[in-house]
Motif scaffolding. Structure first.
Motif, PDB file in Angstrom:
ATOM      1  N   LEU A   1       8.276  -3.644  -1.009  1.00 45.24           N
ATOM      2  CA  LEU A   1       7.401  -3.929  -2.065  1.00 45.24           C
ATOM      3  C   LEU A   1       5.958  -3.702  -1.550  1.00 45.24           C
ATOM      4  O   LEU A   1       5.298  -2.709  -2.119  1.00 45.24           O
ATOM      5  CB  LEU A   1       7.640  -5.029  -2.714  1.00 45.24           C
ATOM      6  N   VAL A   2       5.603  -4.246  -0.576  1.00 48.03           N
ATOM      7  CA  VAL A   2       4.131  -3.905   0.243  1.00 48.03           C
ATOM      8  C   VAL A   2       4.002  -2.669   0.651  1.00 48.03           C
ATOM      9  O   VAL A   2       2.939  -2.050   0.438  1.00 48.03           O
ATOM     10  CB  VAL A   2       3.897  -5.236   1.203  1.00 48.03           C
ATOM     11  N   GLN A   3       4.913  -2.294   1.472  1.00 45.68           N
ATOM     12  CA  GLN A   3       4.833  -0.855   1.924  1.00 45.68           C
ATOM     13  C   GLN A   3       4.648   0.399   0.781  1.00 45.68           C
ATOM     14  O   GLN A   3       3.841   1.115   0.948  1.00 45.68           O
ATOM     15  CB  GLN A   3       6.141  -0.615   2.722  1.00 45.68           C
ATOM     16  N   ASP A   4       5.691  -0.060  -0.170  1.00 46.35           N
ATOM     17  CA  ASP A   4       5.526   0.937  -1.428  1.00 46.35           C
ATOM     18  C   ASP A   4       3.919   0.742  -2.011  1.00 46.35           C
ATOM     19  O   ASP A   4       3.446   1.912  -2.702  1.00 46.35           O
ATOM     20  CB  ASP A   4       6.679   0.770  -2.549  1.00 46.35           C
ATOM     21  N   THR A   5       3.355  -0.318  -2.109  1.00 44.21           N
ATOM     22  CA  THR A   5       2.396  -0.627  -2.590  1.00 44.21           C
ATOM     23  C   THR A   5       1.068  -0.154  -1.950  1.00 44.21           C
ATOM     24  O   THR A   5       0.226   0.582  -2.529  1.00 44.21           O
ATOM     25  CB  THR A   5       1.981  -2.273  -2.896  1.00 44.21           C
ATOM     26  N   MET A   6       1.290  -0.258  -0.526  1.00 43.46           N
ATOM     27  CA  MET A   6       0.372   0.313   0.269  1.00 43.46           C
ATOM     28  C   MET A   6       0.218   2.036   0.008  1.00 43.46           C
ATOM     29  O   MET A   6      -0.820   2.461   0.113  1.00 43.46           O
ATOM     30  CB  MET A   6       0.550   0.050   1.833  1.00 43.46           C
ATOM     31  N   LEU A   7       1.450   2.471   0.092  1.00 47.09           N
ATOM     32  CA  LEU A   7       1.543   3.779   0.015  1.00 47.09           C
ATOM     33  C   LEU A   7       1.005   4.366  -1.502  1.00 47.09           C
ATOM     34  O   LEU A   7       0.253   5.453  -1.292  1.00 47.09           O
ATOM     35  CB  LEU A   7       2.875   4.361  -0.027  1.00 47.09           C
ATOM     36  N   ARG A   8       1.137   3.673  -2.362  1.00 51.77           N
ATOM     37  CA  ARG A   8       0.665   3.893  -3.553  1.00 51.77           C
ATOM     38  C   ARG A   8      -0.945   3.789  -3.793  1.00 51.77           C
ATOM     39  O   ARG A   8      -1.614   4.538  -4.284  1.00 51.77           O
ATOM     40  CB  ARG A   8       1.248   3.181  -4.810  1.00 51.77           C
ATOM     41  N   ALA A   9      -1.259   2.661  -3.141  1.00 48.47           N
ATOM     42  CA  ALA A   9      -2.862   2.585  -2.959  1.00 48.47           C
ATOM     43  C   ALA A   9      -3.468   3.646  -2.275  1.00 48.47           C
ATOM     44  O   ALA A   9      -4.564   4.187  -2.654  1.00 48.47           O
ATOM     45  CB  ALA A   9      -3.071   1.131  -2.486  1.00 48.47           C
ATOM     46  N   LEU A  10      -2.864   4.001  -1.271  1.00 51.37           N
ATOM     47  CA  LEU A  10      -3.591   5.228  -0.385  1.00 51.37           C
ATOM     48  C   LEU A  10      -3.469   6.391  -1.139  1.00 51.37           C
ATOM     49  O   LEU A  10      -4.469   7.285  -1.044  1.00 51.37           O
ATOM     50  CB  LEU A  10      -2.898   5.307   0.971  1.00 51.37           C
ATOM     51  N   GLU A  11      -2.485   6.806  -1.824  1.00 49.76           N
ATOM     52  CA  GLU A  11      -2.141   7.718  -2.708  1.00 49.76           C
ATOM     53  C   GLU A  11      -3.068   7.782  -3.875  1.00 49.76           C
ATOM     54  O   GLU A  11      -3.564   9.130  -4.146  1.00 49.76           O
ATOM     55  CB  GLU A  11      -0.815   8.192  -3.083  1.00 49.76           C
ATOM     56  N   ARG A  12      -3.412   6.859  -4.254  1.00 51.58           N
ATOM     57  CA  ARG A  12      -4.045   6.841  -5.586  1.00 51.58           C
ATOM     58  C   ARG A  12      -5.412   6.287  -5.435  1.00 51.58           C
ATOM     59  O   ARG A  12      -6.119   5.809  -6.417  1.00 51.58           O
ATOM     60  CB  ARG A  12      -3.356   5.996  -6.727  1.00 51.58           C
ATOM     61  N   GLN A  13      -6.015   6.393  -4.298  1.00 49.11           N
ATOM     62  CA  GLN A  13      -7.268   5.952  -3.866  1.00 49.11           C
ATOM     63  C   GLN A  13      -8.361   6.339  -4.999  1.00 49.11           C
ATOM     64  O   GLN A  13      -9.220   5.566  -5.501  1.00 49.11           O
ATOM     65  CB  GLN A  13      -7.893   6.284  -2.602  1.00 49.11           C
ATOM     66  N   ASP A  14      -8.537   7.516  -5.561  1.00 51.17           N
ATOM     67  CA  ASP A  14      -9.442   7.924  -6.550  1.00 51.17           C
ATOM     68  C   ASP A  14      -9.246   7.188  -7.926  1.00 51.17           C
ATOM     69  O   ASP A  14     -10.154   7.348  -8.652  1.00 51.17           O
ATOM     70  CB  ASP A  14      -9.064   9.513  -6.638  1.00 51.17           C
ATOM     71  N   ALA A  15      -7.979   6.490  -8.287  1.00 53.19           N
ATOM     72  CA  ALA A  15      -8.017   5.617  -9.455  1.00 53.19           C
ATOM     73  C   ALA A  15      -8.630   4.467  -9.074  1.00 53.19           C
ATOM     74  O   ALA A  15      -8.900   3.846 -10.257  1.00 53.19           O
ATOM     75  CB  ALA A  15      -6.444   5.457  -9.620  1.00 53.19           C
ATOM     76  N   TRP A  16      -9.014   4.062  -8.025  1.00 53.57           N
ATOM     77  CA  TRP A  16      -9.634   2.743  -8.086  1.00 53.57           C
ATOM     78  C   TRP A  16     -10.980   3.164  -8.022  1.00 53.57           C
ATOM     79  O   TRP A  16     -11.820   3.723  -7.447  1.00 53.57           O
ATOM     80  CB  TRP A  16      -9.476   2.128  -6.560  1.00 53.57           C
TER      81      TRP A  16
END
Length: 163
Positions: free
Chosen positions: A36-51
């Motif tokens: 779950l953490v790995q998936d979260t990290m991947l999503r956070a890196l992929e969606r950096q522009d959303a933050w």
């Protein structure tokens, strides 16, 4: 842009221990929590522009993790329906007194409604303030306060009954 990207990545990496702890409380399974953490990290890196820079990165990543967990729970229910005929796996009994206490706490936490368990974990275990916990859960602050209060009362009542 590159400096912002590097700072963002460093900030995300610094959150891994907190994300892992939150995921372990939610998933109650170390391997599943790590995934779950790995998936979260991947999503956070992929969606950096959303933050939005200047907002609470920890709350944003916790929200990503929580949403991934909820999605996994939905999928898990579908899988469980199709596997309902299989017997449940046997769990080995704890071998140490400390493990007994931890097992009792985990069992008591498991009896809480998911919304109360989540609020208690965010506020008591992760030491987030009520406003941040409310933002992560997507509910008003008063709702988080009420859920934490009910969860604590339930746990206290359960432990007194066992004594």
């Amino acid at each position: 842009m590159k400096q912002h990207c590097e700072g963002y990545r460093e900030a995300i990496v610094a959150l891994v221990p907190q994300l892992r702890a939150f995921a372990r409380f939610l998933a109650r399974d170390v391997a599943r929590a790590d995934d779950l953490v790995q998936d979260t990290m991947l999503r956070a890196l992929e969606r950096q522009d959303a933050w939005a820079e200047g907002t609470d990165l920890r709350a944003w990543t916790f929200r990503l993790l929580r949403n991934l967990f909820v999605d996994q729970q939905r999928r898990k229910r579908v899988e469980q329906r199709s596997l309902a005929t299989l017997p449940p796996p046997e769990v080995a009994a704890p071998v140490q007194a400390g493990r007994d206490a931890l097992h009792d706490l985990q069992a008591a936490m498991a009896t809480l409604p998911p919304s109360q368990r989540e609020a208690l974990i965010l506020v008591a275990a992760m030491e987030l303030d009520i406003a941040t916990a409310a933002a992560i859960a997507g509910v008003p602050e008063g709702t988080v306060k009420a859920r934490v209060s009910r969860a604590r009362a339930t746990l206290a009542r359960d432990f007194v009954a066992r004594s």
